[in-house]
Write a protein that holds these residues in place. Sequence first.
Motif, mmCIF file in Angstrom:
data_model
loop_
_atom_site.group_PDB
_atom_site.id
_atom_site.type_symbol
_atom_site.label_atom_id
_atom_site.label_comp_id
_atom_site.label_asym_id
_atom_site.label_seq_id
_atom_site.Cartn_x
_atom_site.Cartn_y
_atom_site.Cartn_z
ATOM 1 N N THR A 407 0.816 -1.215 0.000
ATOM 2 C CA THR A 407 0.000 0.000 0.000
ATOM 3 C C THR A 407 0.848 1.263 0.000
ATOM 4 O OG1 THR A 407 -0.126 0.052 2.381
ATOM 5 C CG2 THR A 407 -1.924 -1.047 1.252
ATOM 6 N N VAL A 408 2.159 1.111 0.178
ATOM 7 C CA VAL A 408 3.000 2.306 0.190
ATOM 8 C C VAL A 408 3.328 2.663 -1.250
ATOM 9 C CG1 VAL A 408 5.125 3.352 1.039
ATOM 10 C CG2 VAL A 408 4.015 1.563 2.356
ATOM 11 N N ILE A 409 2.741 3.746 -1.695
ATOM 12 C CA ILE A 409 2.940 4.141 -3.084
ATOM 13 C C ILE A 409 4.036 5.202 -3.126
ATOM 14 C CG2 ILE A 409 1.810 5.200 -5.074
ATOM 15 C CD1 ILE A 409 -0.740 3.881 -4.204
ATOM 16 N N PRO A 410 5.127 4.917 -3.836
ATOM 17 C CA PRO A 410 6.207 5.903 -3.875
ATOM 18 C C PRO A 410 5.722 7.228 -4.470
ATOM 19 C CG PRO A 410 6.848 3.839 -4.946
ATOM 20 C CD PRO A 410 5.395 3.730 -4.649
ATOM 21 N N ASP A 411 6.378 8.321 -4.061
ATOM 22 C CA ASP A 411 5.959 9.662 -4.516
ATOM 23 C C ASP A 411 5.874 9.762 -6.038
ATOM 24 O OD1 ASP A 411 5.574 10.611 -2.082
ATOM 25 O OD2 ASP A 411 7.452 11.768 -1.946
ATOM 26 N N GLU A 412 6.866 9.167 -6.705
ATOM 27 C CA GLU A 412 6.917 9.261 -8.172
ATOM 28 C C GLU A 412 5.638 8.658 -8.771
ATOM 29 O OE1 GLU A 412 9.434 7.098 -11.755
ATOM 30 O OE2 GLU A 412 9.278 6.210 -9.772
ATOM 31 N N ILE A 413 5.206 7.529 -8.203
ATOM 32 C CA ILE A 413 4.003 6.848 -8.721
ATOM 33 C C ILE A 413 2.757 7.661 -8.358
ATOM 34 C CG2 ILE A 413 2.633 4.694 -8.546
ATOM 35 C CD1 ILE A 413 5.394 4.386 -9.959
ATOM 36 N N ALA A 414 2.728 8.176 -7.126
ATOM 37 C CA ALA A 414 1.571 8.976 -6.697
ATOM 38 C C ALA A 414 1.402 10.183 -7.612
ATOM 39 C CB ALA A 414 1.760 9.422 -5.255
ATOM 40 N N LYS A 415 2.524 10.766 -8.021
ATOM 41 C CA LYS A 415 2.449 11.949 -8.904
ATOM 42 C C LYS A 415 1.854 11.572 -10.262
ATOM 43 C CE LYS A 415 5.548 15.178 -6.859
ATOM 44 N NZ LYS A 415 6.841 15.011 -6.269
ATOM 45 N N LEU A 416 2.259 10.402 -10.778
ATOM 46 C CA LEU A 416 1.717 9.967 -12.080
ATOM 47 C C LEU A 416 0.224 9.710 -11.967
ATOM 48 C CD1 LEU A 416 4.499 7.510 -13.360
ATOM 49 C CD2 LEU A 416 3.876 9.730 -14.328
ATOM 50 N N VAL A 417 -0.199 9.106 -10.848
ATOM 51 C CA VAL A 417 -1.636 8.833 -10.663
ATOM 52 C C VAL A 417 -2.400 10.162 -10.594
ATOM 53 C CG1 VAL A 417 -3.370 7.816 -9.136
ATOM 54 C CG2 VAL A 417 -1.211 6.635 -9.492
ATOM 55 N N ALA A 418 -1.821 11.146 -9.874
ATOM 56 C CA ALA A 418 -2.483 12.449 -9.751
ATOM 57 C C ALA A 418 -2.591 13.108 -11.137
ATOM 58 C CB ALA A 418 -1.700 13.333 -8.802
ATOM 59 N N LYS A 419 -1.515 12.980 -11.909
ATOM 60 C CA LYS A 419 -1.498 13.587 -13.255
ATOM 61 C C LYS A 419 -2.591 12.932 -14.116
ATOM 62 C CE LYS A 419 2.098 14.493 -16.670
ATOM 63 N NZ LYS A 419 3.440 14.065 -17.041
ATOM 64 N N ARG A 420 -2.714 11.598 -13.937
ATOM 65 C CA ARG A 420 -3.716 10.867 -14.721
ATOM 66 C C ARG A 420 -5.119 11.284 -14.283
ATOM 67 N NH1 ARG A 420 -6.443 6.119 -14.252
ATOM 68 N NH2 ARG A 420 -7.136 5.275 -16.258
ATOM 69 N N ASN A 421 -5.321 11.508 -12.983
ATOM 70 C CA ASN A 421 -6.632 11.971 -12.506
ATOM 71 C C ASN A 421 -6.987 13.311 -13.140
ATOM 72 O OD1 ASN A 421 -7.057 9.760 -10.953
ATOM 73 N ND2 ASN A 421 -6.481 10.715 -9.006
ATOM 74 N N GLU A 422 -5.975 14.188 -13.224
ATOM 75 C CA GLU A 422 -6.201 15.504 -13.846
ATOM 76 C C GLU A 422 -6.618 15.313 -15.306
ATOM 77 O OE1 GLU A 422 -6.222 18.713 -12.706
ATOM 78 O OE2 GLU A 422 -6.245 17.565 -10.813
ATOM 79 N N ALA A 423 -5.878 14.418 -15.994
ATOM 80 C CA ALA A 423 -6.172 14.172 -17.414
ATOM 81 C C ALA A 423 -7.603 13.669 -17.566
ATOM 82 C CB ALA A 423 -5.187 13.149 -17.974
ATOM 83 N N ARG A 424 -8.039 12.816 -16.655
ATOM 84 C CA ARG A 424 -9.401 12.271 -16.735
ATOM 85 C C ARG A 424 -10.436 13.355 -16.479
ATOM 86 N NH1 ARG A 424 -10.836 7.126 -16.324
ATOM 87 N NH2 ARG A 424 -12.231 7.504 -14.566
ATOM 88 N N LYS A 425 -10.094 14.257 -15.526
ATOM 89 C CA LYS A 425 -11.019 15.374 -15.261
ATOM 90 C C LYS A 425 -11.193 16.222 -16.521
ATOM 91 C CE LYS A 425 -10.622 16.510 -10.385
ATOM 92 N NZ LYS A 425 -9.683 17.205 -9.533
ATOM 93 N N ASP A 426 -10.059 16.403 -17.253
ATOM 94 C CA ASP A 426 -10.107 17.206 -18.501
ATOM 95 C C ASP A 426 -10.602 16.382 -19.693
ATOM 96 O OD1 ASP A 426 -8.943 19.098 -16.935
ATOM 97 O OD2 ASP A 426 -6.902 18.839 -17.731
ATOM 98 N N LYS A 427 -11.008 15.159 -19.420
ATOM 99 C CA LYS A 427 -11.469 14.225 -20.458
ATOM 100 C C LYS A 427 -10.389 13.991 -21.525
ATOM 101 C CE LYS A 427 -16.443 14.979 -19.902
ATOM 102 N NZ LYS A 427 -16.389 14.596 -18.532
ATOM 103 N N ASN A 428 -9.141 14.067 -21.110
ATOM 104 C CA ASN A 428 -8.020 13.805 -22.019
ATOM 105 C C ASN A 428 -7.702 12.311 -21.933
ATOM 106 O OD1 ASN A 428 -5.665 13.652 -23.440
ATOM 107 N ND2 ASN A 428 -4.708 15.467 -22.531
ATOM 108 N N TRP A 429 -8.535 11.495 -22.628
ATOM 109 C CA TRP A 429 -8.436 10.034 -22.486
ATOM 110 C C TRP A 429 -7.128 9.492 -23.040
ATOM 111 C CZ3 TRP A 429 -11.719 9.860 -18.977
ATOM 112 C CH2 TRP A 429 -12.952 10.490 -19.064
ATOM 113 N N GLU A 430 -6.631 10.186 -24.071
ATOM 114 C CA GLU A 430 -5.383 9.702 -24.678
ATOM 115 C C GLU A 430 -4.240 9.765 -23.668
ATOM 116 O OE1 GLU A 430 -2.800 10.765 -28.614
ATOM 117 O OE2 GLU A 430 -4.801 11.657 -28.414
ATOM 118 N N LEU A 431 -4.109 10.949 -23.002
ATOM 119 C CA LEU A 431 -3.047 11.108 -21.998
ATOM 120 C C LEU A 431 -3.278 10.150 -20.826
ATOM 121 C CD1 LEU A 431 -0.572 12.577 -20.894
ATOM 122 C CD2 LEU A 431 -2.073 14.313 -19.914
ATOM 123 N N SER A 432 -4.542 10.024 -20.436
ATOM 124 C CA SER A 432 -4.859 9.129 -19.321
ATOM 125 C C SER A 432 -4.415 7.693 -19.628
ATOM 126 C CB SER A 432 -6.363 9.238 -19.047
ATOM 127 O OG SER A 432 -6.876 8.031 -18.619
#
Length: 458
Positions: A407-432
């Motif tokens: 369950t310990v998600i390294p910072d680098e991975i957490a940042k990518l997940v956050a970036k992907r969440n942003e992409a999904r909010k913007d409906k940028n499915w390709e980037l997601s």
Amino acid sequence: MEIRFYNTLTRKKEIFKPINKGKVSLYTCGPTVYNRAHIGNFRTFIFEDVLKRVLQLVGYNVKHVMNITDVDDKTIKKAHEENKKLNKITSKYTSEFMEDLQALKILPADLFPAATDHIQNMIEMISILIENKNAYVADDGSVFFSIDSINDYGKLANLDLKRQKQTDRVAADEYTKDNPRDFALWKAWKVEDGDVFWDSPWGIGRPGWHMECSVMSTKYLGNHFDIHCGGVDNIFPHHENEIAQSCAALGTEFVNIWMHSEHLNMADEKMSKSLGNIKTIPELLDDGHSAESLRYVLISSHYRSKLSFSSNKLDDARKAVHRINDIYNRLQGIISDGNSFPNEYDQFIEALVDDLNTPKALGILFNYLKELNRKIDNDKLTDEESSRGILFIKKADEIFSFLKDKTVIPDEIAKLVAKRNEARKDKNWELSDLLREELKEKGWIVEDTLDGSKCYSA
Ligand code: AMP
Ligand code: ZN
């Protein structure tokens, strides 16, 4: 930040002032490697682990030395009983000790010096003590420290030597000593020692146990260092004698703060190898207890209070560890990239720097988590609160190590997940999708659920 530790020497809490700015020199008495260490020993080692982690969290650079006692009466007796060479026995139990440290997620020391690698250094310190008239050679070639040669013997253990009974002399059968409390710096060879001996100016023999720690601590940390730890049973005679030897030989101050953890008991008795009421780490793990639960049991009461080991405590620990992992997992779905802490975090740190008040710190953390859970259940948790929650748990985990590894998600991975969440909010499915692939390549799976995205190790 003001840190306060209880100093066994002064019998009060003191403000911690490191000898060198920003650095802490820490010596912790390590295991005697004649048997597998038990969970009682690990109460002390985990207290020391928490101490080190707290010092690191508030910004100190910690140099940590833990010795390995690989020659003493017990190790020699064991080798004799098993008809094996001393180092066969000690290397086996040293490896097992390292395995247990790792299993319990205890941060390794920077150095693990072994006594048998430092015999020459010990002979040098003993020679200085003889020269300074703090020690004398007995008829059989043993060397004893003369406690009458210094005027503050007993200051750590708060002993009143004048009231000490002379009958000790007979009981101890130490007729070659000037004073029954004089202790051995060098033990002349006896038949039972077999092939365990070293040459010395006083004939063949081996060092006394206390000498090992005086030499190895000052060799690696300097003559005067910050903190020396052990369990309360180390106060006397071990640490008292270390102070006597080191101060007399080196002519300097030795240790600023002495810290000792209380015992772990089993049914009101100290857990100890000699009483046979022990549980080892592999036994407990085989019984289905996790490393995190074992850490929790040992950390949940203050290090200076006695603690009884029981199945109730293990049950409570399992539930607490589950709770913290569960909420951490729930928060993973709502990752955002903040870096501020909730107000409770300051109180949490204040509790820890107040003589490692772990029960208070845990109380603050769990009250905060309860409130967070309530908000999640009522769908009231904002992204900001969620990111603060994650940061708080991650920081708390730097001290307690309660999160299960997956369950310990390294910072680098957490940042990518956050970036992907942003992409999904913007409906940028390709980037997601690209980010999902990138995460997969790094060994992490993201799943999109109604609660948001969850991420776990593949
Ligand atoms: P030993 O291997 O006997 O030299 O002990 C290693 C460390 O464990 C020392 O710091 C002891 O003080 C500590 N220790 C031994 N038994 C207990 C116990 N039941 N509870 C807490 N610490 C202990
Ligand atoms: Zn020691």
